[in-house]
Design an enzyme around this catalytic site. Structure first.
Site, PDB file in Angstrom:
ATOM      1  N   ALA A 129     -33.589  67.967 -31.627  1.00  0.00           N
ATOM      2  CA  ALA A 129     -33.847  67.192 -30.410  1.00  0.00           C
ATOM      3  C   ALA A 129     -32.609  67.244 -29.533  1.00  0.00           C
ATOM      4  O   ALA A 129     -31.512  67.516 -30.003  1.00  0.00           O
ATOM      5  CB  ALA A 129     -34.148  65.732 -30.761  1.00  0.00           C
ATOM      6  N   SER A 164     -30.374  64.599 -28.110  1.00  0.00           N
ATOM      7  CA  SER A 164     -30.277  63.286 -28.761  1.00  0.00           C
ATOM      8  C   SER A 164     -29.403  62.255 -28.049  1.00  0.00           C
ATOM      9  O   SER A 164     -29.275  61.137 -28.543  1.00  0.00           O
ATOM     10  CB  SER A 164     -29.745  63.475 -30.184  1.00  0.00           C
ATOM     11  OG  SER A 164     -28.389  63.891 -30.131  1.00  0.00           O
ATOM     12  N   THR A 176     -36.693  57.647 -33.549  1.00  0.00           N
ATOM     13  CA  THR A 176     -35.668  56.626 -33.313  1.00  0.00           C
ATOM     14  C   THR A 176     -36.293  55.265 -33.021  1.00  0.00           C
ATOM     15  O   THR A 176     -37.420  55.188 -32.520  1.00  0.00           O
ATOM     16  CB  THR A 176     -34.812  57.059 -32.112  1.00  0.00           C
ATOM     17  OG1 THR A 176     -33.989  55.971 -31.696  1.00  0.00           O
ATOM     18  CG2 THR A 176     -35.668  57.480 -30.908  1.00  0.00           C
ATOM     19  N   ASP A 177     -35.529  54.213 -33.275  1.00  0.00           N
ATOM     20  CA  ASP A 177     -36.001  52.865 -32.915  1.00  0.00           C
ATOM     21  C   ASP A 177     -36.019  52.661 -31.400  1.00  0.00           C
ATOM     22  O   ASP A 177     -36.610  51.696 -30.908  1.00  0.00           O
ATOM     23  CB  ASP A 177     -35.143  51.787 -33.592  1.00  0.00           C
ATOM     24  CG  ASP A 177     -33.674  51.835 -33.217  1.00  0.00           C
ATOM     25  OD1 ASP A 177     -33.265  52.752 -32.472  1.00  0.00           O
ATOM     26  OD2 ASP A 177     -32.923  50.939 -33.675  1.00  0.00           O
ATOM     27  N   GLU A 178     -35.372  53.558 -30.656  1.00  0.00           N
ATOM     28  CA  GLU A 178     -35.311  53.375 -29.193  1.00  0.00           C
ATOM     29  C   GLU A 178     -36.681  53.504 -28.535  1.00  0.00           C
ATOM     30  O   GLU A 178     -36.837  53.125 -27.371  1.00  0.00           O
ATOM     31  CB  GLU A 178     -34.351  54.389 -28.577  1.00  0.00           C
ATOM     32  CG  GLU A 178     -32.940  54.180 -29.041  1.00  0.00           C
ATOM     33  CD  GLU A 178     -31.925  54.972 -28.246  1.00  0.00           C
ATOM     34  OE1 GLU A 178     -32.247  55.411 -27.131  1.00  0.00           O
ATOM     35  OE2 GLU A 178     -30.827  55.156 -28.762  1.00  0.00           O
ATOM     36  N   TYR A 233     -34.229  60.020 -22.616  1.00  0.00           N
ATOM     37  CA  TYR A 233     -34.187  60.384 -24.041  1.00  0.00           C
ATOM     38  C   TYR A 233     -35.262  59.641 -24.830  1.00  0.00           C
ATOM     39  O   TYR A 233     -36.098  60.259 -25.508  1.00  0.00           O
ATOM     40  CB  TYR A 233     -32.796  60.078 -24.640  1.00  0.00           C
ATOM     41  CG  TYR A 233     -32.803  60.045 -26.158  1.00  0.00           C
ATOM     42  CD1 TYR A 233     -33.037  61.203 -26.891  1.00  0.00           C
ATOM     43  CD2 TYR A 233     -32.620  58.848 -26.856  1.00  0.00           C
ATOM     44  CE1 TYR A 233     -33.081  61.161 -28.287  1.00  0.00           C
ATOM     45  CE2 TYR A 233     -32.654  58.802 -28.239  1.00  0.00           C
ATOM     46  CZ  TYR A 233     -32.888  59.960 -28.951  1.00  0.00           C
ATOM     47  OH  TYR A 233     -32.930  59.926 -30.322  1.00  0.00           O
ATOM     48  N   SER A 234     -35.260  58.308 -24.719  1.00  0.00           N
ATOM     49  CA  SER A 234     -36.190  57.563 -25.577  1.00  0.00           C
ATOM     50  C   SER A 234     -37.640  57.773 -25.144  1.00  0.00           C
ATOM     51  O   SER A 234     -38.549  57.745 -25.991  1.00  0.00           O
ATOM     52  CB  SER A 234     -35.830  56.085 -25.646  1.00  0.00           C
ATOM     53  OG  SER A 234     -35.622  55.530 -24.381  1.00  0.00           O
ATOM     54  N   LYS A 267     -38.710  60.965 -26.812  1.00  0.00           N
ATOM     55  CA  LYS A 267     -38.927  60.749 -28.250  1.00  0.00           C
ATOM     56  C   LYS A 267     -40.231  59.971 -28.463  1.00  0.00           C
ATOM     57  O   LYS A 267     -41.004  60.287 -29.371  1.00  0.00           O
ATOM     58  CB  LYS A 267     -37.748  59.982 -28.879  1.00  0.00           C
ATOM     59  CG  LYS A 267     -36.461  60.757 -28.981  1.00  0.00           C
ATOM     60  CD  LYS A 267     -36.531  61.988 -29.862  1.00  0.00           C
ATOM     61  CE  LYS A 267     -36.754  61.684 -31.323  1.00  0.00           C
ATOM     62  NZ  LYS A 267     -36.666  62.926 -32.152  1.00  0.00           N
ATOM     63  N   GLN A 281     -14.803  57.025 -30.466  1.00  0.00           N
ATOM     64  CA  GLN A 281     -13.684  56.072 -30.537  1.00  0.00           C
ATOM     65  C   GLN A 281     -12.692  56.453 -31.640  1.00  0.00           C
ATOM     66  O   GLN A 281     -11.484  56.369 -31.444  1.00  0.00           O
ATOM     67  CB  GLN A 281     -14.222  54.648 -30.762  1.00  0.00           C
ATOM     68  CG  GLN A 281     -15.424  54.244 -29.923  1.00  0.00           C
ATOM     69  CD  GLN A 281     -15.313  54.579 -28.440  1.00  0.00           C
ATOM     70  OE1 GLN A 281     -14.212  54.772 -27.905  1.00  0.00           O
ATOM     71  NE2 GLN A 281     -16.443  54.662 -27.747  1.00  0.00           N
ATOM     72  N   LEU A 283     -15.185  51.197 -24.012  1.00  0.00           N
ATOM     73  CA  LEU A 283     -16.361  50.330 -24.209  1.00  0.00           C
ATOM     74  C   LEU A 283     -17.130  50.196 -22.909  1.00  0.00           C
ATOM     75  O   LEU A 283     -16.544  49.836 -21.884  1.00  0.00           O
ATOM     76  CB  LEU A 283     -15.893  48.937 -24.604  1.00  0.00           C
ATOM     77  CG  LEU A 283     -15.840  48.583 -26.073  1.00  0.00           C
ATOM     78  CD1 LEU A 283     -15.255  47.181 -26.230  1.00  0.00           C
ATOM     79  CD2 LEU A 283     -17.243  48.612 -26.692  1.00  0.00           C
ATOM     80  N   TYR A 284     -18.436  50.437 -22.960  1.00  0.00           N
ATOM     81  CA  TYR A 284     -19.281  50.270 -21.782  1.00  0.00           C
ATOM     82  C   TYR A 284     -19.481  48.777 -21.512  1.00  0.00           C
ATOM     83  O   TYR A 284     -19.762  48.002 -22.442  1.00  0.00           O
ATOM     84  CB  TYR A 284     -20.661  50.886 -21.992  1.00  0.00           C
ATOM     85  CG  TYR A 284     -20.702  52.389 -22.167  1.00  0.00           C
ATOM     86  CD1 TYR A 284     -19.573  53.179 -21.964  1.00  0.00           C
ATOM     87  CD2 TYR A 284     -21.887  53.019 -22.518  1.00  0.00           C
ATOM     88  CE1 TYR A 284     -19.637  54.563 -22.109  1.00  0.00           C
ATOM     89  CE2 TYR A 284     -21.962  54.395 -22.667  1.00  0.00           C
ATOM     90  CZ  TYR A 284     -20.827  55.165 -22.469  1.00  0.00           C
ATOM     91  OH  TYR A 284     -20.895  56.511 -22.622  1.00  0.00           O
TER      92      TYR A 284
END
Ligand code: NAD
Ligand code: TDX
Length: 333
Positions: free
Chosen positions: A81, A83, A122-124, A149-150, A153, A193, A205-206
């Site tokens: 995919a 991803s 994915t859980d998304e 993306y989600s 999917k 990170q 960090l966003y």
């Protein structure tokens, strides 16, 4: 001998899956089909060799190649995919091509040759949850994806469901939460990170770091996938998660602490557009019906192992680091 075809086996989760399968199932052969996009790395499969292992450099959108390979194998496990959410916001086009059209070609081949198919998702696909409150995703949560993306999917999952119902394809689906562990591309949150810190830089960090992800070690995910392939009910969906909820700031502070840096040595950068707030998985069906339980039950323990892996494998990630950071620089992230 059971013959497995693993798409996307040169990527993060796929490579870990192939190694697990090779270790745990001596009576299998494994063929990886992978296009080696920016996210795939042939070296992630170093040490695996014929006669039990074969690597095919090719694209899941190549219908003829997919047909030949599916015909020659018993089980197809589909990891391939595009991803990364941030990439899907910059250019959604390869996400549609690979995640939707590529999955379509696999399903058509599996249908023609009546092969067992497992679809990695994915859980998304369920969208996001409020930051506060105890709600979690379950197998009956309605689909509500947020990003290109989600959405692709989610579309690929729905193709699988339709091919099961319409054509009797022997498929199962798993939707897993955020993975971490060895061989993850440095574009993703945790390896980005860790490698920033190893390079003498700072985590990025966003927003305010308040978004929550439900972390699972990649080996726990893959153990669950094996259980589902072996004992899952055809046509069914299983959620995979290890009760690993943490907000992004907590993850960054833990990494800094484990790596001997001041816990406030991070930078806040512009937020992701449409940033999903929180994901959380209720994996009780998997635990109850298939007897699965995660081995990594402490995020700190899993992160320590992962930090050590990135320290020890700089030759694996260094070639990708500068180009990845250059992409982020364009959005100030
Ligand atoms: P990844 O980006 O690390 O690897 C993807 C692999 O697919 C790469 O090796 C790439 O070369 C290959 N690929 C891409 N397009 C291809 C194409 N058209 N033809 C053939 N190969 C192609 O991804 P990952 O993090 O290992 O994710 C694997 C799967 O797991 C994906 O389906 C993803 O949606 C799903 N997933 C990932 C996570 C996560 O936290 N990373 C969580 C849940 C589900
Ligand atoms: O530099 C960063 N800083 C930051 O704060 C990056 C790269 C991310 N983040 C945040 C965004 C998310 O809240 O960290 C969290 C995790 O980000 P990603 O690693 O990009 O993962 P996410 O968008 O949650 O999606 C991941 O989990 C589900 C995988 O990339 C998907 O493939 C999987 O489907």
């Amino acid at each position: 001998m059971t013959a497995y075809l693993v798409t996307g086996g040169a990527g993060f989760i796929g490579a870990n899956f192939v190694r697990l399968l090779a270790d745990q199932r001596p009576s299998t052969t494994i063929t990886v089909l992978d296009a080696l996009t920016y996210a795939g790395s042939r070296t992630s499969l170093d040490g695996l060799a014929s006669p039990r292992f074969a690597f095919v450099h090719g694209n899941i959108r190549d219908a003829e190649l997919v047909d030949q390979l599916v015909a020659a194998h018993d089980v197809v496990v589909h990891f391939a995919a595009e991803s990364h959410n941030d990439n899907s916001l910059r250019d959604p086009s390869p996400f549609v091509d690979t995640n939707l059209v590529g999955t379509f070609h696999l399903l058509e081949a599996v249908r023609r040759h009546d092969r067992r198919y497992h679809h990695i998702s994915t859980d998304e696909v369920y969208g996001d949850l409020p930051l506060t409150g105890g709600d979690r995703f379950s197998e009956s949560t309605p689909y509500n994806p947020s990003s290109p993306y989600s959405a692709t999917k989610a579309g690929s999952d729905l193709l699988v469901r339709a091919w099961v119902r319409s054509f009797g394809v022997r498929a199962t689906i798993s939707n897993c939460s955020n993975n971490y562990g060895p061989y993850q591309h440095v574009e993703k949150f945790i390896p980005r990170q860790i490698t920033n810190i190893l390079d003498g830089g700072r985590p990025r960090l966003y927003g305010l770091g308040a978004n929550v992800r439900d972390w699972i070690h990649v080996s726990d995910h893959n153990e669950a996938v094996l259980r589902i392939i072996d004992d899952g009910m055809i046509g069914e969906t299983y959620l995979i998660g290890a009760d690993g909820e943490a907000d992004n700031l907590t993850v960054v502070r833990t990494l800094l602490h484990l790596m001997g840096r001041p816990v406030d040595a991070y930078d806040l950068v512009p937020d992701r557009v449409g940033h999903d707030l929180r994901y959380a998985i209720d994996a009780s069906r998997l635990r109850r019906e298939l007897g699965w339980a995660p081995q990594f039950t402490s995020l700190e323990q899993g992160l320590s192992q992962t930090i050590q892996w990135y320290r020890d494998h700089q030759e694996w990630w260094r070639p990708q680091k500068a180009a990845t950071e250059a992409k982020y620089a364009a959005t100030g992230q």
